[in-house]
Design an enzyme around this catalytic site. Structure first.
Site, mmCIF file in Angstrom:
data_model
loop_
_atom_site.group_PDB
_atom_site.id
_atom_site.type_symbol
_atom_site.label_atom_id
_atom_site.label_comp_id
_atom_site.label_asym_id
_atom_site.label_seq_id
_atom_site.Cartn_x
_atom_site.Cartn_y
_atom_site.Cartn_z
ATOM 1 C CG HIS A 1 -2.011 0.964 1.151
ATOM 2 N ND1 HIS A 1 -1.886 2.294 1.482
ATOM 3 C CD2 HIS A 1 -3.290 0.791 0.729
ATOM 4 C CE1 HIS A 1 -3.041 2.892 1.270
ATOM 5 N NE2 HIS A 1 -3.904 2.019 0.819
ATOM 6 C CG ASP B 1 -8.613 -4.207 -2.569
ATOM 7 O OD1 ASP B 1 -9.815 -4.083 -2.342
ATOM 8 O OD2 ASP B 1 -7.912 -3.311 -3.048
HETATM 9 N N1 ACO Z 1 4.181 -7.611 -4.801
HETATM 10 C C1 ACO Z 1 5.524 -7.580 -4.984
HETATM 11 N N2 ACO Z 1 6.293 -6.480 -4.874
HETATM 12 C C2 ACO Z 1 5.658 -5.335 -4.572
HETATM 13 C C3 ACO Z 1 4.277 -5.272 -4.369
HETATM 14 C C4 ACO Z 1 3.532 -6.472 -4.482
HETATM 15 N N3 ACO Z 1 2.212 -6.479 -4.294
HETATM 16 N N4 ACO Z 1 3.927 -3.998 -4.093
HETATM 17 C C5 ACO Z 1 5.060 -3.293 -4.118
HETATM 18 N N5 ACO Z 1 6.110 -4.084 -4.408
HETATM 19 C C6 ACO Z 1 7.506 -3.693 -4.473
HETATM 20 C C7 ACO Z 1 7.855 -3.036 -5.810
HETATM 21 O O1 ACO Z 1 8.256 -3.982 -6.772
HETATM 22 C C8 ACO Z 1 8.957 -2.081 -5.408
HETATM 23 O O2 ACO Z 1 10.127 -2.862 -5.248
HETATM 24 P P1 ACO Z 1 11.608 -2.218 -5.498
HETATM 25 O O3 ACO Z 1 11.682 -1.001 -4.626
HETATM 26 O O4 ACO Z 1 12.534 -3.313 -5.072
HETATM 27 O O5 ACO Z 1 11.666 -1.896 -6.955
HETATM 28 C C9 ACO Z 1 8.529 -1.622 -4.006
HETATM 29 O O6 ACO Z 1 7.728 -2.694 -3.472
HETATM 30 C C10 ACO Z 1 7.734 -0.333 -3.986
HETATM 31 O O7 ACO Z 1 6.691 -0.465 -4.947
HETATM 32 P P2 ACO Z 1 5.921 0.785 -5.554
HETATM 33 O O8 ACO Z 1 5.082 0.324 -6.676
HETATM 34 O O9 ACO Z 1 6.888 1.899 -5.785
HETATM 35 O O10 ACO Z 1 5.070 1.207 -4.303
HETATM 36 P P3 ACO Z 1 3.754 2.041 -4.328
HETATM 37 O O11 ACO Z 1 3.625 2.672 -2.999
HETATM 38 O O12 ACO Z 1 3.707 2.938 -5.511
HETATM 39 O O13 ACO Z 1 2.686 0.873 -4.570
HETATM 40 C C11 ACO Z 1 0.750 -0.386 -4.698
HETATM 41 C C12 ACO Z 1 1.525 0.688 -3.905
HETATM 42 C C13 ACO Z 1 0.438 0.152 -6.088
HETATM 43 C C14 ACO Z 1 -0.571 -0.614 -3.967
HETATM 44 C C15 ACO Z 1 1.589 -1.689 -4.780
HETATM 45 O O14 ACO Z 1 1.913 -2.154 -3.500
HETATM 46 C C16 ACO Z 1 0.877 -2.783 -5.587
HETATM 47 O O15 ACO Z 1 0.957 -2.783 -6.810
HETATM 48 N N6 ACO Z 1 0.144 -3.732 -4.883
HETATM 49 C C17 ACO Z 1 -0.617 -4.738 -5.567
HETATM 50 C C18 ACO Z 1 -1.960 -4.183 -6.015
HETATM 51 C C19 ACO Z 1 -2.909 -3.961 -4.844
HETATM 52 O O16 ACO Z 1 -3.087 -4.797 -3.991
HETATM 53 N N7 ACO Z 1 -3.555 -2.780 -4.869
HETATM 54 C C20 ACO Z 1 -4.539 -2.404 -3.864
HETATM 55 C C21 ACO Z 1 -4.054 -1.281 -3.018
HETATM 56 S S1 ACO Z 1 -5.211 -0.910 -1.755
HETATM 57 C C22 ACO Z 1 -6.420 -0.007 -2.517
HETATM 58 O O17 ACO Z 1 -6.226 0.673 -3.497
HETATM 59 C C23 ACO Z 1 -7.742 -0.101 -1.948
#
Ligand code: ACO
Length: 435
Positions: A306, A363
């Site tokens: 998140h 979620d």
């Molecule tokens: N699985 C694996 N790796 C992940 C995940 C994941 N679900 N989420 C983040 N990471 C990793 C990224 O690869 C990145 O790694 P790195 O720094 O080694 O390159 C790091 O964690 C940071 O990721 P970002 O995408 O920069 O983080 P951000 O804060 O932008 O992302 C997000 C938040 C979009 C929710 C992300 O965690 C994700 O894609 N999760 C899966 C989708 C999801 O569950 N969304 C629902 C969110 S809750 C809502 O909207 C109600």
């Protein structure tokens, strides 16, 4: 004493005021930065940018805290209903009994959808995604109810807000019935908000729907947990589009579109699809964990991570309990819940997930709950949208009343070509690069 931050650019020092929120959060006010220094800030994804001051929702991502108008989400989930929570978000205070009764009467009065709108529904292709339909239909409400408020004090704002809360729920159930080729079930005045929705979804002339209070309570909690989440992607979209002073319906429609994305509200659908894929893979979660950690693979563990929460999402904890309760009541055993539990257990011990602060978000468990209610998978995000409405509307109302209101218009750092001359077609060398 006013706190300030110092910024030194080209040897010159600028003092920037520090703004402090009621929970002690601090932000550097850069609203005069460009005017005074000629510089802008660059913050892709706005992870460090506060776009407004807001008195609606407080969250602390490090501590896993979420409060609406100061009241912890855990207390609202235990004691409140979705209707009461919506009132709280919209008006700032919990209602008295009389205020809640009046609000429920208004919701009932506005629950019917204009019959002409059915024509619209019936003409969407049967396989159209319900989020696309909902976003279009909410925008279309402007054509059916053209009277718009003159100011935020105008009683019409209340009417529009209640109309949206009540009709979106009816429209969601209506689009489901039409997609199945079934007779539309109308809202009933004797049912509560959540019970009414379940009845409109599942009642049929040949198989009357039996309303179960445990399911109704679960749905109330689900919607309470989704009711607001400060400046998330879809709320930011509502505020941004609303900042151009479009009507409320258009602003909410843009929020619905933003919510559709799999990285935002679409994640509840993506989680169940992922869990089903794991199930088809003999329930073995390890290859999925491995893929999620592989930087060459775009796969992410859906329902994990998140932007703000760097610990367990408090809503996920509540949702997990609701899932258990509802599945117990239905005497169902859902293999997907077992797989989710296994996935969570392994991921929470894995150094990659620990180092990246990746915990289950709301979620992760909602899809399993919605599936138990009988909600089709492509309507999961619509369920989220119904829940998020009070938040979107409250944030829109707050923004139009904000004395610091401004049209949202970010800047950029340009990285394209330097100035160059137009080349007539005949002089262009087609072998040089693609257009
Ligand atoms: N699985 C694996 N790796 C992940 C995940 C994941 N679900 N989420 C983040 N990471 C990793 C990224 O690869 C990145 O790694 P790195 O720094 O080694 O390159 C790091 O964690 C940071 O990721 P970002 O995408 O920069 O983080 P951000 O804060 O932008 O992302 C997000 C938040 C979009 C929710 C992300 O965690 C994700 O894609 N999760 C899966 C989708 C999801 O569950 N969304 C629902 C969110 S809750 C809502 O909207 C109600």
């Amino acid at each position: 004493m006013e706190q300030t931050a110092k910024l030194i650019v080209d040897g010159k020092t600028y003092e920037l005021p520090i703004v402090v929120g009621t929970e002690g959060e601090r932000g550097i006010d850069i609203s005069r930065l460009r005017q005074e220094t000629g510089l802008i800030t660059l913050d892709p994804g706005y992870a460090n940018t506060g776009s407004c001051k807001s008195g609606i929702t407080f969250m602390d991502g490090e501590k896993g805290i979420l409060r609406y108008r100061g009241i912890p989400i855990e207390q609202l989930a235990e004691h409140s209903t979705f209707t009461e929570t919506a009132y709280l978000l919209l008006n700032g205070e919990l209602p008295t009994r009389e205020q809640l009764t009046n609000f429920s009467i208004l919701l009932n009065d506005h629950s019917l959808v204009h019959e002409d709108m059915r024509e619209f529904f019936e003409n969407f292709p049967r396989r159209a995604h319900p989020m696309g339909i909902l976003s279009s239909m909410v925008n279309a409400l402007r054509a059916f109810y053209p009277q718009l408020p003159e100011s935020s004090e105008d009683e019409n704002v209340n009417v529009m807000s209640t109309r949206l809360l009540s009709k979106v729920r009816t429209m969601a159930a209506m689009s489901y019935k039409i997609s199945k080729g079934h007779k539309v079930v109308y809202p009933r005045h004797d049912l509560t908000y959540a019970a009414n929705f379940l009845n409109m979804m599942f009642d049929s002339p040949v198989l009357p729907y039996r309303i179960d209070e445990v399911l109704v309570e679960g749905l109330n909690v689900f919607w309470i947990l989704h009711a607001d989440h400060e400046q998330n992607c879809s709320t930011a979209a509502v505020r941004l589009v609303g900042s151009a002073r479009v009507n409320l319906y258009a602003a909410i429609s843009s929020g619905i579109s933003a919510l559709w994305g799999p990285l935002h509200g679409g994640a509840n659908q993506a989680v169940v699809e992922m869990l089903k894929e794991i199930q088809a893979n003999n329930g073995d979660v390890k290859p999925f964990i491995k893929r999620a950690k592989d930087k060459k693979d775009p796969f992410r563990l859906m329902g994990f991570g998140h932007r703000v929460y760097k610990t367990y999402d408090p809503r996920a904890r509540i949702m997990k309990k609701v899932c258990d309760k509802v599945l117990n009541r239905l005497k169902q055993k859902d293999e997907l819940l077992d797989i989710a539990g296994k996935l969570e257990e392994i991921a929470l011990k894995d150094p990659y997930f620990i180092d990246h602060n990746l915990y289950p978000n709301v979620d992760f468990y909602t899809g399993i709950f919605l599936q138990a209610l009988g909600i089709p998978i492509n309507m999961f995000t619509v369920m989220f949208a119904i829940g998020r409405l009070p938040g979107w509307i409250s944030q829109w109302r707050e923004s139009i009343d904000d004395p610091q209101w401004k049209l949202h218009r970010p800047r950029q750092i340009y990285t394209g070509s330097k100035e160059r001359d137009y080349v007539p077609m005949k002089d262009r060398n087609s072998s040089k690069g693609k257009p």
